[in-house]
Design an enzyme around this catalytic site. Structure first.
Site, PDB file in Angstrom:
ATOM      1  CD  GLU A 177     103.730  72.137  21.195  1.00 57.23           C
ATOM      2  OE1 GLU A 177     104.038  71.087  21.554  1.00 57.23           O
ATOM      3  OE2 GLU A 177     102.968  72.678  20.353  1.00 57.23           O
ATOM      4  CD  GLU A 380     105.756  75.114  17.702  1.00 57.10           C
ATOM      5  OE1 GLU A 380     105.000  74.072  17.247  1.00 57.10           O
ATOM      6  OE2 GLU A 380     106.550  75.091  18.822  1.00 57.10           O
TER       7      GLU A 380
HETATM    8  C1  BG6 Z   1     104.420  71.505  18.321  1.00 55.34           C
HETATM    9  C2  BG6 Z   1     106.275  71.247  18.637  1.00 55.34           C
HETATM   10  O1  BG6 Z   1     103.517  70.622  18.854  1.00 55.34           O
HETATM   11  O2  BG6 Z   1     104.277  71.044  16.873  1.00 55.34           O
HETATM   12  C3  BG6 Z   1     107.089  71.120  17.526  1.00 55.34           C
HETATM   13  O3  BG6 Z   1     106.510  72.277  19.350  1.00 55.34           O
HETATM   14  C4  BG6 Z   1     106.445  70.163  16.232  1.00 55.34           C
HETATM   15  O4  BG6 Z   1     108.236  70.663  17.842  1.00 55.34           O
HETATM   16  C5  BG6 Z   1     105.129  71.067  15.914  1.00 55.34           C
HETATM   17  O5  BG6 Z   1     107.390  70.166  15.263  1.00 55.34           O
HETATM   18  C6  BG6 Z   1     104.435  70.655  14.680  1.00 55.34           C
HETATM   19  O6  BG6 Z   1     104.304  69.185  14.748  1.00 55.34           O
HETATM   20  P1  BG6 Z   1     104.918  68.118  14.067  1.00 55.34           P
HETATM   21  O7  BG6 Z   1     104.255  66.953  14.660  1.00 55.34           O
HETATM   22  O8  BG6 Z   1     104.086  68.096  12.432  1.00 55.34           O
HETATM   23  O9  BG6 Z   1     106.165  68.293  13.722  1.00 55.34           O
END
Ligand code: BG6
Length: 481
Positions: A177, A380
């Protein structure tokens, strides 16, 4: 032209080192910036404590104890039929201070074991080199990525892991990111820049002056390009990608001012860093932005050539939500971790305020592919939600299945549109600590981890309903949803 998931489609999942490994001081590991972040929740922001303080809990110290349980975890991923597994290497396991002269062999051996375990199960490793956990020593010494010195120490680590894993790992991501700091909501984890070296402070309030953020980003962009060149010189078959948060953006209304607002926010947040990494130069629209915001990027001779030569082999991104943009500053801007915008009245919202928009994924995939014509991996995606284990040990997470089903359907649509989508690694395939809130309560996994924010639980692993569902999705190559 594709009209279905290719037989080689890379189904899998993703986890990062700092949110799951634990063992924060084992086998010579040094302290990373993630290790000084306290637990939080939806209401209470995480704190950065430059000195450890017993009154706080630091979730990265135990994580989900993956360091000691990785064999069981990877066996479960293999049982689901994973073709690819995205994980990150903790920089501080390899170079405890970040700038040590020689690497820590015990740290490398841990990743030898992880990679061998994957290969044993015929799972392709996809490694993120830097995922929100640069060495704390480098924050104190250089103030993180604000210093150009970071480029060399980052590359030292890249050289060690590229060389060691050149015959075992094909897919790499330089920075997780990377575009986060383009907004003033950017937090501490990404650049490792600390305003106050003495006192605890809100990790969301490390909103550095734009000059600082964009200069630090320039250093990361140069480091990324150099890493791509270095990787290709070690093994020309490496596939090295960029990784962005993609915050699908719609104009709130068809008023031309809202449309222009959307275009401008899209440029800076969604496209600036990937334009540099995929096209090899700063895009034209940044000149105006830098001028209007009083930003002057200090470039060194040769930087432009490096950016040109170090373009990536694929584009990857995280996709959780979308939002609307309005030119009216009075419009409420909703929550998201680094994504902000005006809530979309047509979409449902998760408990943590992230709007659910599968069609936005098809739209995003098309936008990205139209722009770069590079293969894409969605690295993701997922729904952070509370899960409950019933007395018989099952976890009925039909809400998560519905979320993922909706998104996979739209991935298929995008493939029919002609997008070269080659893989999908949903987030937190095993429950882990949330990055934005530092809590276990917000879960994403197919595998439930019996561990809770009050410290209770025995860390045992349990397949959820979504586990069995995803196993069928993979076995049917996306046909049975
Ligand atoms: C992304 C990151 O922003 O979102 C992760 O790469 C993160 O590290 C994921 O865990 C989900 O966000 P969160 O805040 O729900 O864990």
């Amino acid at each position: 032209m594709y009209n279905e998931f290719s037989k080689k489609f890379l189904w899998g999942g993703a986890t990062p080192a700092n949110q799951c490994e634990g063992a924060w001081q084992e086998d010579g590991k040094g302290i990373s910036i993630a290790d000084i972040l306290t637990a939080g929740n939806k209401q209470t922001h995480r704190l950065i404590t430059p000195q450890f303080n017993q009154q706080y809990t630091y979730p990265s110290h135990l994580g989900i104890d993956y360091y000691h349980r990785y064999q069981e975890d990877i066996a479960l991923l293999a049982d689901m039929g994973f073709k690819i597994y995205r994980f990150s290497i903790a920089w501080t396991r390899i170079f405890p201070n970040g700038d040590d002269v020689t690497p820590n062999e015990a740290g490398l051996q841990f990743y030898d074991r992880i990679i061998n375990e994957c290969l044993k199960h015929h799972i392709e490793p996809l490694i993120t080199i830097s995922h929100y956990e640069s060495p704390l020593h480098l924050t104190f010494k250089y103030n993180g990525w604000l210093s150009r010195q970071m480029i060399d120490v980052y590359l030292r680590s890249c050289r060690v892991i590229f060389t060691r894993y050149q015959h075992k790992v094909k897919y790499w991501i330089t920075f997780n990111e990377i575009n986060g700091p383009t907004t003033d909501k950017g937090d501490f984890s990404s650049l490792g820049i600390l305003n106050d070296h003495q006192h605890p402070s809100d990790y969301k309030e490390q909103t550095h002056h734009a000059q600082v953020r964009f200069q630090a980003l320039h250093h990361q962009l140069v480091a990324s390009a150099k890493a791509v060149m270095l990787g290709h010189s070690i093994n020309p078959d490496f596939k090295i990608g960029c990784m962005q948060i993609f915050a699908c953006a719609y104009p709130l209304t068809c008023h031309p001012d809202d449309v222009i607002q959307t275009m401008e926010e899209d440029h800076i947040f969604n496209y600036f860093t990937s334009d540099v990494q995929c096209r090899g130069k700063y895009p034209a629209y940044m000149s105006r932005y830098f001028k209007e915001h009083g930003i002057r990027i200090q470039m060194e001779k040769g930087d432009e050539d490096i950016l040109k030569q170090g373009t990536v082999d694929f584009h990857s991104f995280s996709y959780y939500t979308s939002s609307c943009k309005s030119a009216d500053p009075k419009k409420h801007r909703g929550d998201g971790n680094t994504i902000d915008g005006v809530p979309n009245p047509y979409l449902a919202t998760s408990e943590w305020g992230w709007q659910i928009d599968p069609k936005g994924l098809r739209y995003s995939l098309n936008q990205i592919y139209d722009r770069y014509q590079l293969p894409i991996i969605i690295v993701e995606n997922g729904l952070g939600a509370r899960d409950h284990m019933t007395e018989d040990g099952s976890i009925h997470d039909d809400y998560r299945i519905a979320y993922l089903k909706g998104h996979i359907e739209q991935m298929h649509e995008a493939i029919c549109d002609g997008v070269e989508l080659i893989g999908y690694t949903p987030w937190g395939c095993i429950d882990l600590v949330s990055a934005s809130t530092g809590e276990m309560a917000k879960r994403y996994g197919f595998i439930y981890v019996d561990y809770h924010d009050d410290g209770s639980g025995n860390l045992s692993r349990h397949p959820k309903d979504s586990y069995h569902w995803y196993k069928k999705v993979i076995a049917s190559n996306g046909e049975e949803l």
